[in-house]
Design a protein around this motif. Structure first.
Motif, PDB file in Angstrom:
ATOM      1  N   LYS A  86       1.427   4.161  -2.984  1.00 67.94           N
ATOM      2  CA  LYS A  86       1.280   5.583  -2.689  1.00 67.94           C
ATOM      3  C   LYS A  86       2.535   6.363  -3.081  1.00 67.94           C
ATOM      4  CE  LYS A  86       0.279   8.775   1.109  1.00 67.94           C
ATOM      5  NZ  LYS A  86       0.000   8.879   2.575  1.00 67.94           N
ATOM      6  N   THR A 144       2.683   6.673  -6.871  1.00 66.71           N
ATOM      7  CA  THR A 144       1.755   7.704  -7.353  1.00 66.71           C
ATOM      8  C   THR A 144       2.350   9.094  -7.190  1.00 66.71           C
ATOM      9  OG1 THR A 144      -0.120   6.299  -6.753  1.00 66.71           O
ATOM     10  CG2 THR A 144      -0.560   8.642  -7.095  1.00 66.71           C
ATOM     11  N   ASN A 151       7.772  12.031   1.893  1.00 64.39           N
ATOM     12  CA  ASN A 151       7.003  12.530   0.746  1.00 64.39           C
ATOM     13  C   ASN A 151       7.795  13.578  -0.030  1.00 64.39           C
ATOM     14  OD1 ASN A 151       4.816  10.889   1.330  1.00 64.39           O
ATOM     15  ND2 ASN A 151       3.817  12.415   2.614  1.00 64.39           N
ATOM     16  N   LYS A 166       0.833  -1.208   0.000  1.00 63.33           N
ATOM     17  CA  LYS A 166       0.000   0.000   0.000  1.00 63.33           C
ATOM     18  C   LYS A 166       0.864   1.252   0.000  1.00 63.33           C
ATOM     19  CE  LYS A 166      -3.212   2.547   2.972  1.00 63.33           C
ATOM     20  NZ  LYS A 166      -2.227   3.615   3.247  1.00 63.33           N
ATOM     21  N   SER A 206       9.254   3.261   1.460  1.00 63.88           N
ATOM     22  CA  SER A 206       8.018   2.660   1.970  1.00 63.88           C
ATOM     23  C   SER A 206       8.295   1.603   3.032  1.00 63.88           C
ATOM     24  CB  SER A 206       7.226   2.049   0.814  1.00 63.88           C
ATOM     25  OG  SER A 206       7.992   1.070   0.126  1.00 63.88           O
TER      26      SER A 206
END
Length: 208
Positions: free
Chosen positions: A69, A72, A172, A65, A119
């Motif tokens: 993310k 993306t 991020n 997951k 991640s």
């Protein structure tokens, strides 16, 4: 688990014995080289094996997951940065055709290692937070009688929550720098931290 299951050489004769024994599952084989454990018995304990399998699948689902993310974010950042930093009109016209597809190919080919590593770090932080919450629930009765233990647990939860938020925020930004400059995750995260620290006032104002 239903006891002991035997496999013959042709693989068609299956016999189950002792169906009431729920403590272990034993696989026996009489085949000649057909199964890798033909000469041994594999014994699995129900509770421990189930716990390991559940944790393995839960961690894999969480890691997948967070990886999706990160992909993306990296794809969108790559498409926007390519369009923003291109200079010639011919290059911009070419990018306007398939910008997301070009960014996706670049991400999959060059940046998957950085995204997997980032991640993974966030997944480990999430598992540690879950362990702290589990410990907090297990010590509820003890916290009612010892105020100091309650204060310590609340302080640990608060500090770890803040640390996890910072890790996610820096990660991020690191994904964006990975897409823009092609650096690895560690160097991109360091650049992101320096960028935030140098513009703390602006970042705080935008965050508000």
């Amino acid at each position: 688990s239903i006891g002991s299951v035997g496999f013959t050489s042709d693989g068609t004769d299956l016999a189950a014995t002792d169906p009431n024994d729920q403590s272990r599952l034993t696989f026996n084989s009489t085949a000649n080289g057909t199964l890798p454990f033909a000469s041994k018995a594999l014994q699995l304990t129900d509770e421990s094996t189930l716990s390991y399998v559940l944790f393995y699948h839960f961690f894999g689902m969480l890691w997948t997951k967070l990886l999706l993310k990160a992909m993306t974010l990296c794809v969108v950042s790559g498409a926007v940065s390519d369009w923003y930093f291109c200079r010639g009109s011919d290059e911009r016209e070419l990018l306007q055709r398939w910008p997301v597809w070009r960014a996706f190919k670049t991400t999959v080919r060059y940046h998957m290692g950085s995204l997997c590593f980032g991640s993974l770090i966030i997944s480990i932080c999430f598992v540690i937070r879950a362990a702290i919450h589990y410990l907090n629930r297990r010590t509820k009765e003890l916290q009612k009688h010892h105020f100091a233990i309650k204060v310590v647990m609340k302080a640990i939860l608060c500090c770890w929550h803040c640390f996890e938020k910072c890790i996610k925020f820096i990660s991020n930004l690191g994904y964006i720098i990975v897409a823009m400059r092609g650096k690895n995750f560690c160097h991109a995260s360091v650049d992101a931290f320096k960028l935030v620290f140098a513009n703390a006032g602006r970042v705080g104002t935008v965050g508000i």
